[in-house]
Design a protein around this motif. Sequence first.
Motif, mmCIF file in Angstrom:
data_model
loop_
_atom_site.group_PDB
_atom_site.id
_atom_site.type_symbol
_atom_site.label_atom_id
_atom_site.label_comp_id
_atom_site.label_asym_id
_atom_site.label_seq_id
_atom_site.Cartn_x
_atom_site.Cartn_y
_atom_site.Cartn_z
ATOM 1 N N MET A 162 -82.216 5.371 121.201
ATOM 2 C CA MET A 162 -83.418 4.851 120.537
ATOM 3 C C MET A 162 -84.203 5.995 119.920
ATOM 4 S SD MET A 162 -84.853 1.986 123.004
ATOM 5 C CE MET A 162 -84.005 0.469 123.228
ATOM 6 N N PRO A 163 -84.482 5.902 118.627
ATOM 7 C CA PRO A 163 -85.082 7.044 117.936
ATOM 8 C C PRO A 163 -86.580 7.198 118.123
ATOM 9 C CG PRO A 163 -84.749 5.270 116.391
ATOM 10 C CD PRO A 163 -84.244 4.780 117.719
ATOM 11 N N GLU A 164 -87.272 6.206 118.670
ATOM 12 C CA GLU A 164 -88.732 6.298 118.669
ATOM 13 C C GLU A 164 -89.249 7.426 119.547
ATOM 14 O OE1 GLU A 164 -87.251 3.043 119.494
ATOM 15 O OE2 GLU A 164 -88.736 2.097 120.804
ATOM 16 N N ALA A 192 -95.823 -0.321 120.566
ATOM 17 C CA ALA A 192 -94.424 0.116 120.464
ATOM 18 C C ALA A 192 -93.492 -1.083 120.400
ATOM 19 C CB ALA A 192 -94.049 0.986 121.663
ATOM 20 N N PHE A 193 -93.943 -2.205 120.918
ATOM 21 C CA PHE A 193 -93.014 -3.310 121.117
ATOM 22 C C PHE A 193 -93.176 -4.483 120.187
ATOM 23 C CE2 PHE A 193 -89.735 -3.586 124.213
ATOM 24 C CZ PHE A 193 -89.822 -2.364 124.824
ATOM 25 N N THR A 194 -94.393 -4.716 119.709
ATOM 26 C CA THR A 194 -94.594 -5.951 118.974
ATOM 27 C C THR A 194 -95.695 -5.830 117.920
ATOM 28 O OG1 THR A 194 -95.393 -8.217 119.175
ATOM 29 C CG2 THR A 194 -96.041 -6.709 120.909
ATOM 30 N N PRO A 195 -95.478 -6.448 116.761
ATOM 31 C CA PRO A 195 -96.530 -6.472 115.747
ATOM 32 C C PRO A 195 -97.495 -7.636 115.975
ATOM 33 C CG PRO A 195 -94.559 -7.461 114.846
ATOM 34 C CD PRO A 195 -94.242 -7.105 116.273
ATOM 35 N N ALA A 196 -97.403 -8.336 117.120
ATOM 36 C CA ALA A 196 -98.209 -9.531 117.360
ATOM 37 C C ALA A 196 -99.713 -9.326 117.124
ATOM 38 C CB ALA A 196 -97.953 -10.071 118.764
ATOM 39 N N ARG A 226 -99.267 5.094 114.928
ATOM 40 C CA ARG A 226 -97.890 5.124 115.448
ATOM 41 C C ARG A 226 -96.929 5.555 114.364
ATOM 42 N NH1 ARG A 226 -97.012 3.361 120.298
ATOM 43 N NH2 ARG A 226 -94.823 3.746 119.991
ATOM 44 N N VAL A 227 -97.114 4.937 113.184
ATOM 45 C CA VAL A 227 -96.236 5.291 112.066
ATOM 46 C C VAL A 227 -96.369 6.787 111.784
ATOM 47 C CG1 VAL A 227 -95.824 4.933 109.603
ATOM 48 C CG2 VAL A 227 -96.361 2.994 111.052
ATOM 49 N N HIS A 228 -97.607 7.258 111.785
ATOM 50 C CA HIS A 228 -97.890 8.674 111.559
ATOM 51 C C HIS A 228 -97.149 9.542 112.569
ATOM 52 C CE1 HIS A 228 -100.910 12.139 111.883
ATOM 53 N NE2 HIS A 228 -100.279 12.299 110.740
ATOM 54 N N ASP A 229 -97.246 9.160 113.851
ATOM 55 C CA ASP A 229 -96.558 9.907 114.912
ATOM 56 C C ASP A 229 -95.053 9.929 114.693
ATOM 57 O OD1 ASP A 229 -98.608 10.780 116.381
ATOM 58 O OD2 ASP A 229 -98.506 9.226 117.930
ATOM 59 N N GLU A 230 -94.505 8.769 114.364
ATOM 60 C CA GLU A 230 -93.054 8.679 114.213
ATOM 61 C C GLU A 230 -92.593 9.471 112.996
ATOM 62 O OE1 GLU A 230 -91.035 7.286 116.419
ATOM 63 O OE2 GLU A 230 -92.624 6.462 117.671
ATOM 64 N N VAL A 231 -93.381 9.402 111.920
ATOM 65 C CA VAL A 231 -92.989 10.087 110.686
ATOM 66 C C VAL A 231 -92.964 11.604 110.880
ATOM 67 C CG1 VAL A 231 -93.800 10.643 108.368
ATOM 68 C CG2 VAL A 231 -93.635 8.280 109.082
ATOM 69 N N LYS A 232 -93.918 12.103 111.660
ATOM 70 C CA LYS A 232 -93.939 13.547 111.907
ATOM 71 C C LYS A 232 -92.650 13.993 112.593
ATOM 72 C CE LYS A 232 -97.841 13.645 114.040
ATOM 73 N NZ LYS A 232 -98.981 14.040 114.866
ATOM 74 N N GLY A 233 -92.125 13.101 113.438
ATOM 75 C CA GLY A 233 -90.844 13.386 114.082
ATOM 76 C C GLY A 233 -90.839 14.621 114.964
ATOM 77 N N ARG A 234 -91.943 14.912 115.607
ATOM 78 C CA ARG A 234 -91.962 16.053 116.526
ATOM 79 C C ARG A 234 -91.095 15.765 117.746
ATOM 80 N NH1 ARG A 234 -98.239 17.822 116.689
ATOM 81 N NH2 ARG A 234 -98.341 18.461 114.520
#
Length: 312
Positions: free
Chosen positions: A174-176, A224-228, A291-299
């Motif tokens: 899992m890449p997250e 992390a789990f749902t866009p609800a 979250r998107v910001h965190d994931e995009v940085k890919g640290r």
Amino acid sequence: MTAHRPELSIVSPVHNEGASLPAFVAAVDAALADLHLDYEVVLVDDGSRDDSWDRIRKAAAEDPRIRGLSLSRNFGKEAAMRAGLETACGQAVVMIDADLQHPPDVIPAMIAAWRDGAQVVEAVKSNRPGQSFASRSASRLFNWGFSRLTSVELSDATDFRLLTRPAVDALLSMPERSSFFRGTSTWIGFQRARVAFEVAPRGVGRTRWSLRSLTRMAIDAITAFTPAPLRLVTAAGIIFAVFAVVLGVQTIWRWAAGDAIQGFTTVILILLVQGTFVLVGLGIIGEYLSRVHDEVKGRPRFIIDRRTDEPS
Ligand code: UDP
Ligand code: MG
């Protein structure tokens, strides 16, 4: 690195557990002694400020089955567990807290369930010692909400789990960046089994969870789990739209009829309610954006500083 592949890996995140570490290592050893299986213990020091790392090094020097790694700072339990999972080479991995709240004597029952064909064995709490009514209710509410929003069942779930190699590899694929082990290790599916255990009261040291870190964890887990929650914003918007049409028509009607002076209270109330909804809605969108910001940085999820199986 040796190509040695033990049958079982025990993985523990360790943060300031120096005082209880020798007891923990001894308890794991005692629990597994009768099974005669080839196992390793991976202890991940998550930036402890006490003597945890010295004790891990000492334990590793005394027992070749024990390996330790030390993260460059405190990255949090999730990151420490991930570091341990990536390091473990067993055909099955047991994730267990190092504070002895997860009794190692449950491990044989988990192994038995694995031998019976389960790929993921969850140890579920049958009690919650030393938890106040408020914190118990809060965790029930979180589990209930999480299960409703995501269809991943969490009630009484803990991080104390056995995962077989295919399940571990699925998790590691899992890449997250920001993971939620309890959720993802349920989400992956596989043949499952449950083993009940009694949570021991915390002996030495104290829990690291504050209200703030728990709230952060809950928000991270849900985003992390749902866009609800994002859909809830949309739903609230639609409800407001209906409300706006009704109230709008009524207002114009009254204006046309010539009695539109009253209603100051209504205006204030509507402004307050609407303002709240707009800000909460923005906040929810902001959480997902961050979250998107965190994931995009890919640290990297963690940085390993030292390992006991490499010269330092
Ligand atoms: N832990 C960690 N990093 C942290 C906080 C905790 O590795 O930042 C470890 C801790 O040493 C323990 C486990 O995670 O082995 C569970 O922590 P704790 O007992 O504080 O949590 P609780 O049992 O209250 O959920
Ligand atoms: Mg604990």
